[in-house]
Structure formats: C-alpha cells, structure tokens
Design a protein around this motif. Sequence first.
Motif, PDB file in Angstrom:
ATOM      1  N   VAL A 572       0.864  -1.170   0.000  1.00 17.79           N
ATOM      2  CA  VAL A 572       0.000   0.000   0.000  1.00 17.79           C
ATOM      3  C   VAL A 572       0.906   1.228   0.000  1.00 17.79           C
ATOM      4  O   VAL A 572       1.755   1.375   0.884  1.00 17.79           O
ATOM      5  N   ILE A 573       0.718   2.086  -1.007  1.00 15.93           N
ATOM      6  CA  ILE A 573       1.535   3.296  -1.150  1.00 15.93           C
ATOM      7  C   ILE A 573       0.621   4.503  -0.968  1.00 15.93           C
ATOM      8  O   ILE A 573      -0.354   4.674  -1.714  1.00 15.93           O
ATOM      9  N   HIS A 574       0.915   5.315   0.039  1.00 15.72           N
ATOM     10  CA  HIS A 574       0.103   6.482   0.353  1.00 15.72           C
ATOM     11  C   HIS A 574       0.720   7.725  -0.287  1.00 15.72           C
ATOM     12  O   HIS A 574       1.914   7.983  -0.122  1.00 15.72           O
ATOM     13  N   GLY A 575      -0.113   8.505  -0.995  1.00 16.09           N
ATOM     14  CA  GLY A 575       0.350   9.720  -1.630  1.00 16.09           C
ATOM     15  C   GLY A 575      -0.375  10.944  -1.105  1.00 16.09           C
ATOM     16  O   GLY A 575      -1.146  10.880  -0.139  1.00 16.09           O
ATOM     17  N   ALA A 576      -0.145  12.069  -1.761  1.00 23.10           N
ATOM     18  CA  ALA A 576      -0.652  13.356  -1.292  1.00 23.10           C
ATOM     19  C   ALA A 576      -2.172  13.397  -1.267  1.00 23.10           C
ATOM     20  O   ALA A 576      -2.853  12.811  -2.110  1.00 23.10           O
ATOM     21  N   GLN A 577      -2.704  14.112  -0.298  1.00 18.28           N
ATOM     22  CA  GLN A 577      -4.123  14.457  -0.171  1.00 18.28           C
ATOM     23  C   GLN A 577      -5.037  13.245  -0.094  1.00 18.28           C
ATOM     24  O   GLN A 577      -6.232  13.345  -0.391  1.00 18.28           O
ATOM     25  N   GLY A 578      -4.523  12.090   0.294  1.00 19.73           N
ATOM     26  CA  GLY A 578      -5.386  10.924   0.449  1.00 19.73           C
ATOM     27  C   GLY A 578      -5.379   9.972  -0.719  1.00 19.73           C
ATOM     28  O   GLY A 578      -6.158   9.006  -0.733  1.00 19.73           O
ATOM     29  N   ARG A 579      -4.523  10.195  -1.709  1.00 21.36           N
ATOM     30  CA  ARG A 579      -4.402   9.226  -2.798  1.00 21.36           C
ATOM     31  C   ARG A 579      -3.624   8.011  -2.304  1.00 21.36           C
ATOM     32  O   ARG A 579      -2.699   8.132  -1.515  1.00 21.36           O
ATOM     33  N   TRP A 580      -3.986   6.824  -2.814  1.00 19.95           N
ATOM     34  CA  TRP A 580      -3.248   5.625  -2.419  1.00 19.95           C
ATOM     35  C   TRP A 580      -3.396   4.538  -3.467  1.00 19.95           C
ATOM     36  O   TRP A 580      -4.356   4.512  -4.240  1.00 19.95           O
ATOM     37  N   LEU A 581      -2.396   3.688  -3.481  1.00 19.52           N
ATOM     38  CA  LEU A 581      -2.326   2.594  -4.440  1.00 19.52           C
ATOM     39  C   LEU A 581      -2.202   1.289  -3.671  1.00 19.52           C
ATOM     40  O   LEU A 581      -1.326   1.142  -2.815  1.00 19.52           O
ATOM     41  N   ASP A 582      -3.090   0.348  -3.967  1.00 18.12           N
ATOM     42  CA  ASP A 582      -3.085  -0.969  -3.334  1.00 18.12           C
ATOM     43  C   ASP A 582      -2.696  -2.001  -4.381  1.00 18.12           C
ATOM     44  O   ASP A 582      -3.380  -2.142  -5.401  1.00 18.12           O
ATOM     45  N   VAL A 583      -1.604  -2.714  -4.150  1.00 20.05           N
ATOM     46  CA  VAL A 583      -1.113  -3.716  -5.104  1.00 20.05           C
ATOM     47  C   VAL A 583      -0.967  -5.051  -4.378  1.00 20.05           C
ATOM     48  O   VAL A 583      -0.247  -5.151  -3.382  1.00 20.05           O
ATOM     49  N   LYS A 584      -1.661  -6.050  -4.890  1.00 13.93           N
ATOM     50  CA  LYS A 584      -1.536  -7.404  -4.352  1.00 13.93           C
ATOM     51  C   LYS A 584      -1.031  -8.317  -5.462  1.00 13.93           C
ATOM     52  O   LYS A 584      -1.598  -8.339  -6.557  1.00 13.93           O
ATOM     53  N   GLN A 585       0.033  -9.050  -5.172  1.00 17.86           N
ATOM     54  CA  GLN A 585       0.577 -10.006  -6.129  1.00 17.86           C
ATOM     55  C   GLN A 585       0.523 -11.400  -5.530  1.00 17.86           C
ATOM     56  O   GLN A 585       0.970 -11.637  -4.404  1.00 17.86           O
ATOM     57  N   LYS A 586      -0.034 -12.327  -6.282  1.00 16.30           N
ATOM     58  CA  LYS A 586      -0.038 -13.733  -5.898  1.00 16.30           C
ATOM     59  C   LYS A 586       0.412 -14.529  -7.112  1.00 16.30           C
ATOM     60  O   LYS A 586      -0.364 -14.745  -8.046  1.00 16.30           O
ATOM     61  N   GLY A 587       1.681 -14.902  -7.101  1.00 17.22           N
ATOM     62  CA  GLY A 587       2.254 -15.540  -8.286  1.00 17.22           C
ATOM     63  C   GLY A 587       2.302 -14.555  -9.439  1.00 17.22           C
ATOM     64  O   GLY A 587       2.855 -13.455  -9.312  1.00 17.22           O
ATOM     65  N   ARG A 588       1.684 -14.934 -10.572  1.00 22.11           N
ATOM     66  CA  ARG A 588       1.636 -14.045 -11.739  1.00 22.11           C
ATOM     67  C   ARG A 588       0.368 -13.206 -11.769  1.00 22.11           C
ATOM     68  O   ARG A 588       0.149 -12.441 -12.718  1.00 22.11           O
ATOM     69  N   ASN A 589      -0.477 -13.327 -10.750  1.00 20.68           N
ATOM     70  CA  ASN A 589      -1.738 -12.595 -10.720  1.00 20.68           C
ATOM     71  C   ASN A 589      -1.595 -11.332  -9.875  1.00 20.68           C
ATOM     72  O   ASN A 589      -1.000 -11.353  -8.797  1.00 20.68           O
ATOM     73  N   TYR A 590      -2.168 -10.231 -10.371  1.00 19.72           N
ATOM     74  CA  TYR A 590      -2.141  -8.952  -9.678  1.00 19.72           C
ATOM     75  C   TYR A 590      -3.568  -8.447  -9.491  1.00 19.72           C
ATOM     76  O   TYR A 590      -4.432  -8.630 -10.367  1.00 19.72           O
ATOM     77  N   SER A 591      -3.806  -7.805  -8.358  1.00 21.69           N
ATOM     78  CA  SER A 591      -5.101  -7.197  -8.097  1.00 21.69           C
ATOM     79  C   SER A 591      -4.884  -5.967  -7.236  1.00 21.69           C
ATOM     80  O   SER A 591      -3.772  -5.684  -6.796  1.00 21.69           O
ATOM     81  N   GLY A 592      -5.958  -5.251  -6.979  1.00 23.10           N
ATOM     82  CA  GLY A 592      -5.854  -4.036  -6.184  1.00 23.10           C
ATOM     83  C   GLY A 592      -6.498  -2.870  -6.894  1.00 23.10           C
ATOM     84  O   GLY A 592      -7.367  -3.044  -7.770  1.00 23.10           O
ATOM     85  N   GLY A 593      -6.090  -1.670  -6.542  1.00 23.77           N
ATOM     86  CA  GLY A 593      -6.690  -0.506  -7.165  1.00 23.77           C
ATOM     87  C   GLY A 593      -5.941   0.774  -6.868  1.00 23.77           C
ATOM     88  O   GLY A 593      -5.114   0.845  -5.961  1.00 23.77           O
ATOM     89  N   LEU A 594      -6.242   1.779  -7.673  1.00 28.18           N
ATOM     90  CA  LEU A 594      -5.771   3.142  -7.467  1.00 28.18           C
ATOM     91  C   LEU A 594      -6.944   3.928  -6.901  1.00 28.18           C
ATOM     92  O   LEU A 594      -8.032   3.937  -7.493  1.00 28.18           O
ATOM     93  N   TYR A 595      -6.732   4.586  -5.755  1.00 28.59           N
ATOM     94  CA  TYR A 595      -7.826   5.214  -5.025  1.00 28.59           C
ATOM     95  C   TYR A 595      -7.520   6.679  -4.729  1.00 28.59           C
ATOM     96  O   TYR A 595      -6.357   7.076  -4.609  1.00 28.59           O
ATOM     97  N   PHE A 596      -8.607   7.425  -4.583  1.00 24.97           N
ATOM     98  CA  PHE A 596      -8.540   8.748  -3.982  1.00 24.97           C
ATOM     99  C   PHE A 596      -9.503   8.702  -2.797  1.00 24.97           C
ATOM    100  O   PHE A 596     -10.726   8.695  -2.968  1.00 24.97           O
TER     101      PHE A 596
END
Length: 624
Positions: A572-596
């Motif tokens: 989980v990467i937190h950025g300015a003003q409440g933006r954040w990126l959630d990255v989940k990797q399981k093997g070759r599969n990726y999931s998550g999202g880009l959020y404000f």
Amino acid sequence: MFKKLISVSLLMSLVGCGGSSENGATDTLPTMLETSSTVGFYIAPWQSSTGTLTLINDNTGSIETIDVADINEVTLSVTTLNFHHVEFTSNATTLTCPSFAGCGRTARNNPNDGNANRRIDYQEVMDMTLSYRADFFASPGENKVYLSPVSSVISDENLDITLESLSATPFYHLTHSQLNDNLEAELLTNALTFGVILKRAADIEASLNTANNTVVEQQAQLASLPLYRTFADRYVSENLLNEGGNQLLQPVASEVKQKLVMIGNASNIAPLERDEEQLHSRELLEDVRNIIGVARLQEQTYSDELKQKLTEFETVLGEDSQQTIIVLGNVLYDVLYNFSPLNNTEAGVYNLQGLTINYQQSPNSWAISGQYDDHDVQLDLNIPQWQISGLLGNKVSGIMSAKVIGQDTLLNADVSDLLLSFDGTDDPFANDQSETTGQLNIETRVSLENADNGVLTGDIKLNVDRFVTPFEELVTVISGVDFKGQLVSENQTTQFNLQAIEATPFINEATQNLAFAVQLITPLNGAPDFQFAYVGRLNRLADITHADIALRVKNRALGINLRTVGNNINAVIHGAQGRWLDVKQKGRNYSGGLYFGDTQIADVTAVRGIPGILFPDGTFESLF
C-alpha cells in the motif's frame, strides 16, 4: 518504469510499445464517479471537549458554526476536494495538569493548589486556555483532524508541514487509507498538547522570580516547536514507565517519538498551496515512478546503492554498539548513585561491579576504570557544582571524557559540556525504594567507531529510568535514546536522526528490548534529496519484505506499507491528499486498485503477465 498504452487491445498486440504518461495527466472517464466527504475531530483529554466548532470552506467562503457537546464525537459532512479551516473553542478556561510529575511551582495561596504545597500537582486545575485550529483538504470518504495548539500555529502561519510529518499528509490529518493510524495520531496529539501545557507551566514558574522578566506564552509560537518537543518527550516516558500511564502508547511509542523529533526540528516549512485537485488525477503514479528504482517492490528489495547504505548503518549501530551506549549510561548512573554528594559519600577509592572508582571532592571528580558488563571502561568526570532540589530538580553539569570498548565497537566521549538531570522525585537516591524512582538524563557528544563500517558521530541524549514495576521490582533501564549526527564511511556520508524506546519497560530483562525509529538523509544517484524514515527493529532496516517506511523524493512524500509471504506481495503506497495505491501479487496474478480516499478510480491487473493500472477509459500503465 511506467508505460502508457492507448488501450488494452493495443497492449496485447504490441506489448512493450508506448510512451510515458504526462505529469499529472487527467483523462476523461466514460463514467463520472460520485464522491462525498466527512470529517471527525479529536482533542487531548485535559480540557473540556464541549464548546463551539467553526468550519470554513476555503474554496467557497461558506461558514458553519455549531455548538457541540463533545468535539471528539462530532462527524460533519464537508465538500469533497475542497480545502477547509476548522476552529474549536472550548467552553472551559481551565484544564487539569497532565503530568504525573506535576506542572511546576505556583504562587502562594493559589486556590488551585489543593494541598497548599505551592506546586500544581497531577490533575490539579490550571487557569489555561488552549487553541484548536487546523487547515485540511477534504479527501473523498472519511477524514479525521487532530486539533492541538501545534496544529493551530501551523494554520496561523499558513504552512504545509507534510514533509516534516513523515507522512503523505500533515501529522494532524488522516484520510481514508490511513485511519488504522488513529491511535498513533491521538497519542501524538496528546504529546504535543502536553508539551504546550508544560512549556506554559514552565513560563509561569519562571515568572514567579520577578528578576527573570519572563513573559508567559499565551498562544503557541512557531519558534517554540523545539521546546514543545522537549516537554512532549516527557509524555512518552511518563506514560511508558508509570503503572497508571496510558499503556496504549507502548506499540506506537517509536512512531510518536519519531514524529515529535521531526516536528520539533522543523524549519523553513513550505507555505500551504491550495491548488485545485482533480478526482481522476494520476499524480500518485508519477510519484511512484520516482521511487520505483529505489524501492523495487516486485523484486522485494531496495536498490543496490540504498541497500548497501542501510546495511552499513545497521551494522555500525548493531547490538555491540547499542550495548556500549547502554554501558555508558549505566556506569554513570551506578557511580553517581553509590559515590557522590547526593548520598554524602566520603572521598576515597571504591570498587563496584568490576570498576575501580577514585572519587575526590572539592571539586567533585571521578576516575573510573575497569570492566563493566564485559566492556572495558575508562571514564573521567569533573562536576564542580551540584543543584539538589525537589522543587527545582536535581541537575548536574560538568566535563566528561569516556571510552567504552565492546567486541567490535569503540565509543568515545570527550566533551566540555555534560548535562545530567534527575526528574520525578525529591531524592532519586534515597534508601527507601519508593523514593528512588526517577530519571537521569545524559546529554553529551559521542562517536561510535566500527573497524569495518565507518564512524557515527553526533549528539546523544540518554534517559536512564529507575522505577518500581507492577511486580514490585525496582528496575533501572535505558528507557530512551536520541542520537543525531552523521555516518562517515568509504561508501557514504549520511545525516541521521535516531530514536530508541525500551519496548517492554516493566519486564526486568537481562538485555534491553529496544525498538528504533530512524531517519536518514542520504543522496542517491538520480535522487539528491532522498530521505528515508523507518520504524522497527534495527536489524531489519535493510529488509523491505516487511516494512513501514516513509520516503521523500523530489520534494514529495510517500508512505509505503509492504508485507510479503513467500512470493506474494501486498503493498500500500500512500500519496498526497489521500491518494493511495493498493497492489496485491499472488504468483503471476495482480489485483488491487488506485484510489482517492474511499473512491476507486482504476484497477490493478495484469495483461499477458505485465502488471499495471487499467483505467475505465481502457488505457493501461505498467507498474514495473
């Protein structure tokens, strides 16, 4: 690196082609997302939380004023993606002394001095009004604002203290993705408020001596941030080491201490810019691009350059170095406890735990040599003057020259200014166990030399505490270390700021159980302004696989929480003003999202094995 491709279909036919996304680019999405924002508040517990709340929308100028029964229970709707100013005025003009050690002397016949001892004791009433103001940006979803006199002065000066907060947002504001840090934020607010109260109490005490011409501070001042930090440190130590203290502090003490240091040292703080924010901005992706070469998330490692520097720092300040610091503190405490004017010891030669102490008077001096806890010790002290007073505190200043040799580390201290102070008791060296509790503060300049990895040189402050545990054991521990200086080696010259907290103070262990907070200012290739902040065990400093870190690159702040199990990654990467990126990797599969805030604006996925961000308009940006 990131690559922006026109569409997923084009990506599948031309993998690897494309150009970089433009800085802060915003695309028109096929569906407009609806967002809303709320805000809650918190103030420290020592002044009434009943009062008047005023909320101003800085974008529209609208003003809302309401009476509240408890500011800590209020949640309001606010205009999302707007800047706001909040002010709370308590109905009370008094507060209770928050310090177990009391809040200093007071004038004779003060009606608030319930036991007429001319001191404001713990929980006695003080005539004092605090200010509670802050400026914040309403990120989508839930926001929490932590009001204190320190957030007030930041607001009054129209400053943006984000970079000094070791967070992607100011220390007094949490957004949707940060709400798990609520405990840390509450206790930091308590500590800062405590610091302002005790600073003002110190002013009041000093003003009792009319010769001082002391002006009692009525409003928090930017120039007083270092003093607030000094007093706020007492909140941490008092609550950790007192059975009646706030035991919730223990798991977040290092984080609170680290932020107190950064706030106390803050200077040249940037002005607050109220730039218009766009919901679908890809600003965070640009920030992540700037750090991806330093924190290689997919490879679960730092860059070779950074990892070498972190490993070197970790080695130089390893367990052997930590023990030399602990030995220095314990030797000073034990010698002064047993052989000093504090217990009327006669001059002479004494032996203690492998040490030979030659103690002389007029002036008071000690020549100490021998073995202590398997360390060679040579220490010379010269302390010409003593102040012994239950009211004013027991303070000792003098000259020290010391050498402590461990297995791989040489500690040197050669200073003309040594300060020792004993707080929390009328007589810290009384025979009665209940009277021997207290704190010894040691401030000096030291160097730690490791034969293979360089030299750490800087100013160090040690807190040595003696207290009775809940199990009725009288224990002495190094409860805290503040160390600021630089590491010089063949590979680097790095400025550092380090704090250490005894993690389990009520357990009389054979060794210290220290948790660390570290901030490093270390230029890297391509990132000359790079700063790195970490909280955790020092022997895991260079390990990214399970890390909570804050990075500063190109004058931007990011917070990273990384957890890995095997080859699976959750970042989980937190950025300015409440933006954040959630990255989940399981093997070759990726999931998550880009959020404000609480609003998802894009998906994390993989196309033909390439992980990236898929936007609703079909564009795709690779992550690595």
